[in-house]
Design an enzyme around this catalytic site. Structure first.
Site, PDB file in Angstrom:
ATOM      1  N   GLU A 109      -5.192   8.362  17.706  1.00  0.00           N
ATOM      2  CA  GLU A 109      -5.728   9.706  17.458  1.00  0.00           C
ATOM      3  C   GLU A 109      -7.142   9.847  18.015  1.00  0.00           C
ATOM      4  O   GLU A 109      -7.537  10.914  18.473  1.00  0.00           O
ATOM      5  CB  GLU A 109      -5.689  10.017  15.959  1.00  0.00           C
ATOM      6  N   GLU A 129       2.060   5.372  11.124  1.00  0.00           N
ATOM      7  CA  GLU A 129       1.730   5.709   9.733  1.00  0.00           C
ATOM      8  C   GLU A 129       2.955   5.830   8.845  1.00  0.00           C
ATOM      9  O   GLU A 129       2.909   5.545   7.657  1.00  0.00           O
ATOM     10  CB  GLU A 129       0.944   7.026   9.690  1.00  0.00           C
TER      11      GLU A 129
HETATM   12  N1  CAA Z   1      -6.637  -1.637   8.148  1.00  0.00           N
HETATM   13  C1  CAA Z   1      -7.123  -2.725   7.509  1.00  0.00           C
HETATM   14  N2  CAA Z   1      -6.728  -3.988   7.797  1.00  0.00           N
HETATM   15  C2  CAA Z   1      -5.836  -4.145   8.782  1.00  0.00           C
HETATM   16  C3  CAA Z   1      -5.295  -3.052   9.491  1.00  0.00           C
HETATM   17  C4  CAA Z   1      -5.731  -1.742   9.148  1.00  0.00           C
HETATM   18  N3  CAA Z   1      -5.289  -0.664   9.792  1.00  0.00           N
HETATM   19  N4  CAA Z   1      -4.418  -3.513  10.408  1.00  0.00           N
HETATM   20  C5  CAA Z   1      -4.416  -4.855  10.286  1.00  0.00           C
HETATM   21  N5  CAA Z   1      -5.263  -5.235   9.299  1.00  0.00           N
HETATM   22  C6  CAA Z   1      -5.585  -6.612   8.900  1.00  0.00           C
HETATM   23  C7  CAA Z   1      -4.374  -7.352   8.338  1.00  0.00           C
HETATM   24  O1  CAA Z   1      -4.249  -7.134   6.956  1.00  0.00           O
HETATM   25  C8  CAA Z   1      -4.691  -8.784   8.665  1.00  0.00           C
HETATM   26  O2  CAA Z   1      -5.630  -9.250   7.708  1.00  0.00           O
HETATM   27  P1  CAA Z   1      -5.642 -10.788   7.275  1.00  0.00           P
HETATM   28  O3  CAA Z   1      -5.862 -11.573   8.532  1.00  0.00           O
HETATM   29  O4  CAA Z   1      -6.745 -10.849   6.290  1.00  0.00           O
HETATM   30  O5  CAA Z   1      -4.275 -11.036   6.669  1.00  0.00           O
HETATM   31  C9  CAA Z   1      -5.433  -8.687   9.989  1.00  0.00           C
HETATM   32  O6  CAA Z   1      -5.887  -7.324  10.093  1.00  0.00           O
HETATM   33  C10 CAA Z   1      -4.573  -8.985  11.195  1.00  0.00           C
HETATM   34  O7  CAA Z   1      -3.378  -8.221  11.132  1.00  0.00           O
HETATM   35  P2  CAA Z   1      -1.958  -8.836  11.518  1.00  0.00           P
HETATM   36  O8  CAA Z   1      -1.772 -10.136  10.842  1.00  0.00           O
HETATM   37  O9  CAA Z   1      -0.960  -7.770  11.289  1.00  0.00           O
HETATM   38  O10 CAA Z   1      -2.192  -9.108  13.078  1.00  0.00           O
HETATM   39  P3  CAA Z   1      -1.220  -8.901  14.310  1.00  0.00           P
HETATM   40  O11 CAA Z   1      -2.011  -9.275  15.496  1.00  0.00           O
HETATM   41  O12 CAA Z   1       0.079  -9.547  14.030  1.00  0.00           O
HETATM   42  O13 CAA Z   1      -0.918  -7.325  14.381  1.00  0.00           O
HETATM   43  C11 CAA Z   1      -1.442  -4.988  14.400  1.00  0.00           C
HETATM   44  C12 CAA Z   1      -1.923  -6.426  14.684  1.00  0.00           C
HETATM   45  C13 CAA Z   1      -0.280  -4.623  15.343  1.00  0.00           C
HETATM   46  C14 CAA Z   1      -2.599  -4.070  14.648  1.00  0.00           C
HETATM   47  C15 CAA Z   1      -0.941  -4.899  12.936  1.00  0.00           C
HETATM   48  O14 CAA Z   1      -1.926  -5.425  12.085  1.00  0.00           O
HETATM   49  C16 CAA Z   1      -0.644  -3.508  12.464  1.00  0.00           C
HETATM   50  O15 CAA Z   1       0.431  -3.002  12.710  1.00  0.00           O
HETATM   51  N6  CAA Z   1      -1.599  -2.866  11.754  1.00  0.00           N
HETATM   52  C17 CAA Z   1      -1.407  -1.601  11.132  1.00  0.00           C
HETATM   53  C18 CAA Z   1      -1.469  -0.497  12.133  1.00  0.00           C
HETATM   54  C19 CAA Z   1      -1.316   0.831  11.449  1.00  0.00           C
HETATM   55  O16 CAA Z   1      -0.422   1.059  10.660  1.00  0.00           O
HETATM   56  N7  CAA Z   1      -2.211   1.765  11.791  1.00  0.00           N
HETATM   57  C20 CAA Z   1      -2.193   3.038  11.191  1.00  0.00           C
HETATM   58  C21 CAA Z   1      -3.120   3.036  10.037  1.00  0.00           C
HETATM   59  S1  CAA Z   1      -3.034   4.528   9.095  1.00  0.00           S
HETATM   60  C22 CAA Z   1      -3.881   5.657   9.987  1.00  0.00           C
HETATM   61  O17 CAA Z   1      -4.409   5.399  11.024  1.00  0.00           O
HETATM   62  C23 CAA Z   1      -3.923   7.014   9.324  1.00  0.00           C
HETATM   63  C24 CAA Z   1      -4.574   8.071  10.126  1.00  0.00           C
HETATM   64  O18 CAA Z   1      -3.928   8.885  10.701  1.00  0.00           O
HETATM   65  C25 CAA Z   1      -6.035   8.201  10.157  1.00  0.00           C
END
Ligand code: CAA
Length: 695
Positions: A109, A129
């Site tokens: 975004e 999301e």
């Molecule tokens: N917020 C806070 N912490 C997050 C995060 C987020 N969005 N995404 C990942 N983390 C943290 C994880 O909890 C993890 O923490 P620990 O090491 O303490 O366990 C660390 O970051 C690494 O994450 P992964 O183990 O998942 O690492 P990866 O390399 O396998 O994957 C990733 C990386 C693809 C980014 C995956 O973490 C992921 O899918 N994250 C979520 C993405 C997501 O859903 N984004 C949308 C958020 S909601 C939003 O954005 C609403 C809006 O419209 C404003």
């Protein structure tokens, strides 16, 4: 180089401002990040020496989204995401987002408010999301369809798919792909090109053609809803995402943004998203084993041996072949071996037919599988897994053979779902090498593996097994040895209650309906029919003592012969069976049971609360590390709806005091199957949640 704050730096590369964000682990949009971006963009825009602005990230990824830990808590501080986006869009000079890793959610975004986007080939973009029970609340649902069109946007926001860079380029979501490892240079060259060509600063908000093309065509949305209905049953977020795209089509941009904001707030304050966010973190925590630190040495696993080429052994073998690990499969005779390998080939060929594999993939994978009739051929394997039928004598014999033939240090694993692994380990002189790897059937499909730690299992063996499970794409939870381990142990009291309810007057279809409506994929009786009622039953030994005996004696064996608890049509559609109803009523009468009307609420409470109670017993005995691991097991292994978090999360959501009160009431009327766990009583008395209790 100027530090804007702890996580953002601004520097000039000739006349291009480079704003670098570095906020490990995933550059999530925390308050600090938002402030850094806001101030950085403004500073770059105000700097007369800069003619364009490149936004780029350090670490493994571009911005991976909003900081999920900020949701549902205190009001977020600092600049808002909208402030950041407005600063980017309204900058007087071109802003270019340079993407590597994943631009997800709020990350995409933000990128959508740059005037241009470039990426390296390995990058991916998406709005995931929905998987957190949310919708993109920072304009994503309004901007995405303006670029990629309504149908693609609908698919993206309801699946959360991470779309590869090449596809993003085709969709117009990014403007150019630059070479891997050349992102910064590529972005600077791109910026110079934009300046040289004097390209207009593009604002996605103003692209209206694609949304206008869908206006007045509600059938697009209805068809889309129908296409995802089965997969999204029970979930709120997919429908909310669709409504936002409808708003993008039918409302002016600013009004659409307001609709999106309103629906986002509804979701983010709701129970489903709370459960799905909890699940996100639970699935990351589950890998952490307190006494097995991250740096525990691991054993290299390059070859695997499996004893038993039945459905389970073959399915397990596929997981390894899929990632290029050679597997030797052992059977007792050639016929069984050929049959087992034949089933694996048929599975792969089915995937190929569905377009998920090429025919070369099938051959490569089959080429990694070798059959043998001698356990001695496993001697050099790094890991062996026993996957034969559940018989302690047979398993101990196999483990004694393992002990004899396997090279020192090899991991000796059993796929038992029920037997005592310590006893199995006692057949060897190396119990430190023995572990349980409880795959779920079909093992090539189901995501869960219970990694079972026995009394003497070494930390290296645990660390290696967990890492290996991750490598083959599974979700693994470390559990202890006890009957049924964690998943099946929790299933047992539910099954017992489902059976008891039948004799009290509830029909199989009542119980199944209640659990299906709760969100489970199917109820216990539909499940039994699918598995076959006659598994482990034989006519010769049947004493007609259980309801199952009676049904099997009447040749009601389940789906496979068209009648079980239900009657099945030719198309396998199930309908309640008057014959079964009579059988159950007669059986209840013979058992001296009085039947009565049973409410849906009672069915649900009787089936689910003993599961929560059993979870407390498991925690108290230390058989699961934490309550959320139990939930991960039930969501990934048994289809517990992720929008209800898992049985333990659900228990807290409805209130542990309420669960305890109902258990006590049921105990009075139905006996000690409902005796509350001491740990549950303690939690309620002390007003504590799992974390307070150390779980
Ligand atoms: N917020 C806070 N912490 C997050 C995060 C987020 N969005 N995404 C990942 N983390 C943290 C994880 O909890 C993890 O923490 P620990 O090491 O303490 O366990 C660390 O970051 C690494 O994450 P992964 O183990 O998942 O690492 P990866 O390399 O396998 O994957 C990733 C990386 C693809 C980014 C995956 O973490 C992921 O899918 N994250 C979520 C993405 C997501 O859903 N984004 C949308 C958020 S909601 C939003 O954005 C609403 C809006 O419209 C404003």
């Amino acid at each position: 180089m100027t530090a804007i704050n702890e996580v953002t730096d601004l520097r000039l590369e000739s006349d291009i401002a480079v704003l670098t964000l570095d906020s490990p682990p995933v550059n999530a949009l925390s308050a600090n990040v938002r402030s850094g971006l806001f101030d950085g963009i403004q500073a770059a825009d105000a700097n007369d020496d800069a003619r364009a602005i490149v936004l780029i990230c350090e670490g493994r990824t571009f911005i991976a989204g909003a900081d999920i830990t900020e949701f549902g808590g205190k009001a977020a501080a600092g600049a808002s995401l909208t402030d950041v986006q407005a600063a980017m869009q309204n900058a007087k000079k071109p802003v270019i987002a340079a993407i590597h890793g994943t631009a997800l959610g709020g990350g995409l975004e933000v990128a959508l408010c740059a005037h241009f986007r470039i990426a390296i080939p390995s990058a991916r973009c998406g709005l995931p999301e929905v998987n957190l029970g949310l919708l993109p609340g920072a304009g994503g649902t309004q901007r995405l369809p303006r670029i990629v069109g309504v149908e693609t946007a609908l698919a993206m926001v309801t699946s959360g798919r991470h779309v590869p860079a090449a596809e993003c380029l085709e969709l117009g979501l990014i403007d150019e792909i630059v070479d891997e490892g050349e992102l910064l240079d590529g972005a600077i060259s791109f910026a110079k090109k934009v300046l040289a060509e004097d390209r207009p600063l593009r604002k996605v908000d103003e692209f209206n053609d694609k949304v206008e093309a869908a206006r007045g065509k509600p059938e697009i949305f209805e068809a889309f809803r129908a296409s995802i209905a089965r997969k999204t049953r029970g979930f709120l977020a997919p429908e909310y995402n669709i409504r936002c795209i409808e708003a993008a089509v039918n409302e002016p941009f600013d009004e659409g943004l307001r609709t999106e904001g309103r629906l986002f707030r509804e979701l983010v304050t709701g129970e489903q998203s709370a459960a799905q966010r909890y699940s996100f973190f639970a699935e990351r925590e589950v890998w952490k084993v307190p006494d097995v630190p991250r740096d525990t040495p691991q054993l290299p696993i390059q070859t695997v041996g499996i004893v038993g080429a039945g459905t389970m052994g073959g399915g397990i073998a596929m997981n390894f072949a899929n990632i290029g690990i050679p597997v030797t499969l052992i059977e007792q005779n050639q016929e069984a071996l050929d049959r087992g390998l034949g089933v694996v080939r048929a599975n792969y060929e089915r995937s190929a037919k569905r377009g998920r594999l090429t025919s070369e993939d099938v051959e490569v994978r089959m080429g990694l599988l070798t059959g043998s009739l001698s356990i001695d051929d496993l001697a050099e394997c790094d890991l062996v897994i026993e996957a034969v039928f559940e018989n302690m004598g047979v398993k101990k014999k196999i483990f004694a053979d393992f002990d004899r033939v396997m090279k020192p240090g090899a991991i000796l694993a059993t796929n038992t779902s029920a037997l005592d692994i310590d006893e199995i380990a006692s057949a060897t002189k190396r119990p430190e090498s023995v572990i349980g790897l409880h795959f779920f059937s079909p093992a090539n499909v189901m995501r869960l593996v219970e990694v079972v730690r026995a009394d003497h299992t070494s930390k290296e063996v645990i660390a290696t097994s967990m890492a290996l499970a991750k490598r083959i794409g599974k979700m693994a939870a470390l559990v202890g040895v006890c009957p049924g381990f964690v998943g099946n142990r929790i299933l047992a009291p539910r099954q017992a209650q489902a059976n008891a309810l039948l004799l009290e007057g509830a029909m199989p279809w009542d119980i199944d309906r209640v659990l299906f409506d709760f969100g489970l994929p199917m109820g216990p009786f539909a499940m039994s029919d699918l598995a076959g009622l006659d598994i482990g039953w034989s006519k010769e030994t049947s004493k007609g003592e259980t309801l199952r005996d009676v049904l099997c004696e009447m040749d009601r064996r389940g789906q496979k012969n068209g009648k079980g608890f239900y009657d099945y049509g030719d198309d396998r559609s199930a309908s309640p069976s008057p014959e079964v109803e009579k059988i159950i009523r007669d059986f209840a009468a013979r058992s001296g049971k009085e039947t009565r009307e049973i409410s849906d609420e009672e069915i649900l409470e009787r089936c689910v609360y003993p599961m929560i109670n059993e979870g407390f017993e498991i925690l108290a005995e230390g058989k699961a590390i934490r309550a959320s691991d139990i939930d991960v097991i039930w969501v990934n292994g048994y289809g517990w709806p992720v929008y209800r978090g898992g049985p333990m999360f659900y228990g807290e959501q409805i209130g542990l005091d309420r669960v305890l009160e109902r258990l006590r009431a049921f105990q009075k009327t139905h006996g000690d199957a409902f005796a509350p766990a001491s740990l549950l009583e303690q939690a309620v008395t002390e007003g504590k949640n799992y974390r307070d209790l150390g779980y």
